[in-house]
Scaffold this motif. Structure first.
Motif, PDB file in Angstrom:
ATOM      1  N   GLN A 162       0.832  -1.209   0.000  1.00  0.00           N
ATOM      2  CA  GLN A 162       0.000   0.000   0.000  1.00  0.00           C
ATOM      3  C   GLN A 162       0.865   1.256   0.000  1.00  0.00           C
ATOM      4  O   GLN A 162       2.064   1.222   0.149  1.00  0.00           O
ATOM      5  N   GLY A 163       0.176   2.390  -0.158  1.00  0.00           N
ATOM      6  CA  GLY A 163       0.864   3.675  -0.164  1.00  0.00           C
ATOM      7  C   GLY A 163       1.479   4.030  -1.495  1.00  0.00           C
ATOM      8  O   GLY A 163       2.284   4.944  -1.581  1.00  0.00           O
ATOM      9  N   ARG A 164       1.071   3.321  -2.559  1.00  0.00           N
ATOM     10  CA  ARG A 164       1.682   3.562  -3.862  1.00  0.00           C
ATOM     11  C   ARG A 164       0.718   4.120  -4.902  1.00  0.00           C
ATOM     12  O   ARG A 164       1.065   4.243  -6.068  1.00  0.00           O
ATOM     13  N   LEU A 165      -0.503   4.462  -4.511  1.00  0.00           N
ATOM     14  CA  LEU A 165      -1.409   5.070  -5.477  1.00  0.00           C
ATOM     15  C   LEU A 165      -0.794   6.356  -6.026  1.00  0.00           C
ATOM     16  O   LEU A 165      -0.253   7.169  -5.283  1.00  0.00           O
ATOM     17  N   GLY A 166      -0.863   6.512  -7.332  1.00  0.00           N
ATOM     18  CA  GLY A 166      -0.186   7.623  -7.982  1.00  0.00           C
ATOM     19  C   GLY A 166       1.203   7.267  -8.463  1.00  0.00           C
ATOM     20  O   GLY A 166       1.896   8.099  -9.046  1.00  0.00           O
TER      21      GLY A 166
END
Length: 205
Positions: A162-166
């Motif tokens: 997680q934390g990788r949107l974009g």
């Protein structure tokens, strides 16, 4: 007289520029005011919150026929852009394939396919992850739009991913936040949306 002509010319150019701004500047190649991501902390870093919408609002496209819609995935800015009659009406952040030969998201023109479902899991050792709410756009179940990735035990997000949107983060599919994914699935899993145009743009565009 020269001053009058110059003033008229400047005025005309201003009108043309204004018309262009109003009718033609919105592009999938830029982030717009349709985006409104929330942020959270993960491992001490500020990241896009995968549990919340990254779109400012969700436009109801239930009764819009597939021929009037187009989905453009811009990999330079990692956005999903939805057009209605060639006007950008929806945009949210995503994660496309990591930049390797094995995990790249295919570039080109495709279409929403009939294959869809609320859950899948890929047990291959080099993948070992699943996702919610998938809609196929290439090779009938191979390349998908879906949620952030989930584990097999309790169908919850894999925290290490997680934390990788974009940012690029997938094995070739297009990942979305949990609420964005629900909206996308509810819209494009419907039979009348099969055939909706899908364009995947390259990283460099």
């Amino acid at each position: 007289m020269k001053k009058v002509r110059l003033a008229l010319l400047v005025g005309c150019l201003s009108i043309v520029a204004s018309l262009f701004f109003l009718t033609g500047t919105t592009s999938a190649n830029q982030k717009t005011n349709l985006l409104n991501p929330s942020y959270t902390k993960l491992n001490g870093k500020k990241v896009v919150d995968w549990k919340k919408p990254t779109a400012k609002k969700y436009v109801d496209l239930t009764n819009v026929p597939a021929k009037d819609l187009k989905i453009v995935v811009n990999q330079k800015h990692e956005t999903v852009n939805i057009y209605k009659n060639n006007k950008l009406v929806e945009q949210f952040l995503c994660s496309t394939g990591k930049r390797t030969k094995e995990t790249a998201t295919p570039v080109g023109k495709f279409a929403i396919e009939p294959e869809h479902g609320t859950w899948f899991y890929n047990a291959k050792p080099d993948v070992a992850e699943g996702a919610r709410n998938f809609v196929s756009f290439k090779d009938h179940g191979v390349y998908l739009f879906h949620s952030v990735v989930m584990n097999h035990q309790d169908n919850q997000p894999i925290m290490s991913r997680q934390g990788r949107l974009g940012h690029p983060n997938s094995h070739g599919c297009v990942q979305m936040s949990l609420p964005d994914n629900v909206y996308f699935y509810n819209t494009f899993s419907q039979p009348d949306k099969v055939g909706t145009k899908v364009v995947i743009e390259p990283f460099s565009k």
